[in-house]
Write an enzyme that holds these catalytic residues in place. Structure first.
Site, PDB file in Angstrom:
ATOM      1  N   ASP A  57      10.086  -6.933  -8.686  1.00  0.00           N
ATOM      2  CA  ASP A  57      10.609  -7.324  -7.015  1.00  0.00           C
ATOM      3  C   ASP A  57      11.798  -6.690  -6.813  1.00  0.00           C
ATOM      4  OD1 ASP A  57       9.270 -10.138  -5.916  1.00  0.00           O
ATOM      5  OD2 ASP A  57      11.192  -9.437  -4.871  1.00  0.00           O
ATOM      6  N   HIS A  82      -0.655  -8.171   0.821  1.00  0.00           N
ATOM      7  CA  HIS A  82      -1.595  -7.639  -0.118  1.00  0.00           C
ATOM      8  C   HIS A  82      -0.906  -8.579  -1.607  1.00  0.00           C
ATOM      9  CE1 HIS A  82      -2.218  -3.630  -1.580  1.00  0.00           C
ATOM     10  NE2 HIS A  82      -2.403  -4.451  -2.428  1.00  0.00           N
ATOM     11  N   HIS A 104      -1.458 -10.463  -4.661  1.00  0.00           N
ATOM     12  CA  HIS A 104       0.145  -9.791  -5.723  1.00  0.00           C
ATOM     13  C   HIS A 104       0.748 -11.111  -6.518  1.00  0.00           C
ATOM     14  CE1 HIS A 104       2.320 -11.032  -1.988  1.00  0.00           C
ATOM     15  NE2 HIS A 104       3.311 -11.897  -3.034  1.00  0.00           N
ATOM     16  N   CYS A 116       0.982  -1.258   0.310  1.00  0.00           N
ATOM     17  CA  CYS A 116      -0.158  -0.014  -0.010  1.00  0.00           C
ATOM     18  C   CYS A 116       0.764   1.582   0.309  1.00  0.00           C
ATOM     19  CB  CYS A 116      -1.058   0.122   1.347  1.00  0.00           C
ATOM     20  SG  CYS A 116      -2.097  -1.296   0.916  1.00  0.00           S
ATOM     21  N   HIS A 165       2.933 -12.532  -9.231  1.00  0.00           N
ATOM     22  CA  HIS A 165       4.739 -12.306  -9.978  1.00  0.00           C
ATOM     23  C   HIS A 165       4.334 -13.138 -11.117  1.00  0.00           C
ATOM     24  CE1 HIS A 165       6.559 -13.045  -5.902  1.00  0.00           C
ATOM     25  NE2 HIS A 165       5.516 -12.962  -5.575  1.00  0.00           N
TER      26      HIS A 165
HETATM   27  P1  AMP Z   1       5.880 -13.410  -1.158  1.00  0.00           P
HETATM   28  O1  AMP Z   1       4.373 -12.249  -0.077  1.00  0.00           O
HETATM   29  O2  AMP Z   1       6.048 -14.411  -0.472  1.00  0.00           O
HETATM   30  O3  AMP Z   1       4.785 -13.225  -2.847  1.00  0.00           O
HETATM   31  O4  AMP Z   1       6.859 -12.527  -1.283  1.00  0.00           O
HETATM   32  C1  AMP Z   1       6.958 -10.915  -1.521  1.00  0.00           C
HETATM   33  C2  AMP Z   1       7.996 -10.549  -2.386  1.00  0.00           C
HETATM   34  O5  AMP Z   1       7.995  -8.942  -2.190  1.00  0.00           O
HETATM   35  C3  AMP Z   1       8.845 -10.518  -2.425  1.00  0.00           C
HETATM   36  O6  AMP Z   1       9.026 -11.451  -3.944  1.00  0.00           O
HETATM   37  C4  AMP Z   1       9.624  -9.478  -1.852  1.00  0.00           C
HETATM   38  O7  AMP Z   1      11.256  -9.801  -3.101  1.00  0.00           O
HETATM   39  C5  AMP Z   1       9.269  -8.700  -2.796  1.00  0.00           C
HETATM   40  N1  AMP Z   1       9.395  -7.418  -2.455  1.00  0.00           N
HETATM   41  C6  AMP Z   1       9.328  -6.601  -0.766  1.00  0.00           C
HETATM   42  N2  AMP Z   1       8.883  -5.703  -0.854  1.00  0.00           N
HETATM   43  C7  AMP Z   1       9.765  -5.183  -2.229  1.00  0.00           C
HETATM   44  C8  AMP Z   1       9.611  -3.737  -1.917  1.00  0.00           C
HETATM   45  N3  AMP Z   1      10.039  -2.629  -1.507  1.00  0.00           N
HETATM   46  N4  AMP Z   1       9.873  -3.486  -3.512  1.00  0.00           N
HETATM   47  C9  AMP Z   1       9.629  -4.805  -4.557  1.00  0.00           C
HETATM   48  N5  AMP Z   1       9.592  -6.127  -4.523  1.00  0.00           N
HETATM   49  C10 AMP Z   1       9.580  -6.218  -2.806  1.00  0.00           C
HETATM   50 ZN    ZN Z   2      -1.741  -3.131   1.003  1.00  0.00          ZN
END
Ligand code: AMP
Ligand code: ZN
Length: 108
Positions: free
Chosen positions: A30, A94, A96, A7, A98
């Site tokens: 990422d 949140h 997402h 967020c 990939h």
């Molecule tokens: P997951 O919830 O297991 O899919 O992991 C969260 C993903 O978000 C991981 O691949 C992290 O490298 C990525 N991530 C976390 N913080 C950030 C950020 N500030 N900017 C870009 N990617 C992020």
């Molecule tokens: Zn959020």
């Protein structure tokens, strides 16, 4: 949601470069890429996980974003994987998507 890192990204608090943005979603790299192309597509609205997603418009925007990013990164030719994390298996609560590539074909 105040404390949610994604967020905060949507609100522009980290100056994250958006590779795609429309009314419903944003896409950005990422921070810990697992593949040369590793992009996250997230709804602008805080949705905890896929089972709680209510708006069809979000999925439509995710489709547009991912198809554009596949094309822009030549992943059609080189292979890709789309991963959607759900409750219990994800680090950031949140929703997402990939997009990762290029991918090798699995050896059978
Ligand atoms: P997951 O919830 O297991 O899919 O992991 C969260 C993903 O978000 C991981 O691949 C992290 O490298 C990525 N991530 C976390 N913080 C950030 C950020 N500030 N900017 C870009 N990617 C992020
Ligand atoms: Zn959020």
């Amino acid at each position: 949601m105040d404390s949610c890192i994604f967020c905060k990204i949507v609100r522009g608090e980290f100056d994250t470069e958006f590779l795609y943005e429309d009314e419903y979603v944003v896409a950005f790299k990422d921070i810990h890429p697992q593949k040369p192309v590793h992009i996250l597509v997230i709804p602008k609205e805080h949705v905890k996980e896929f089972s709680q997603l209510k708006k069809d418009e979000v999925l439509s925007s995710v489709r547009k974003a991912i198809q554009l990013l596949i094309s822009e990164n030549d992943l059609q030719e080189n292979g890709y994987r789309i991963e959607v994390n759900g409750g219990g298996s994800q680090l950031v609560d949140h929703l997402h998507f990939h997009l990762m590539g290029p991918m090798e074909k699995p050896i059978v």
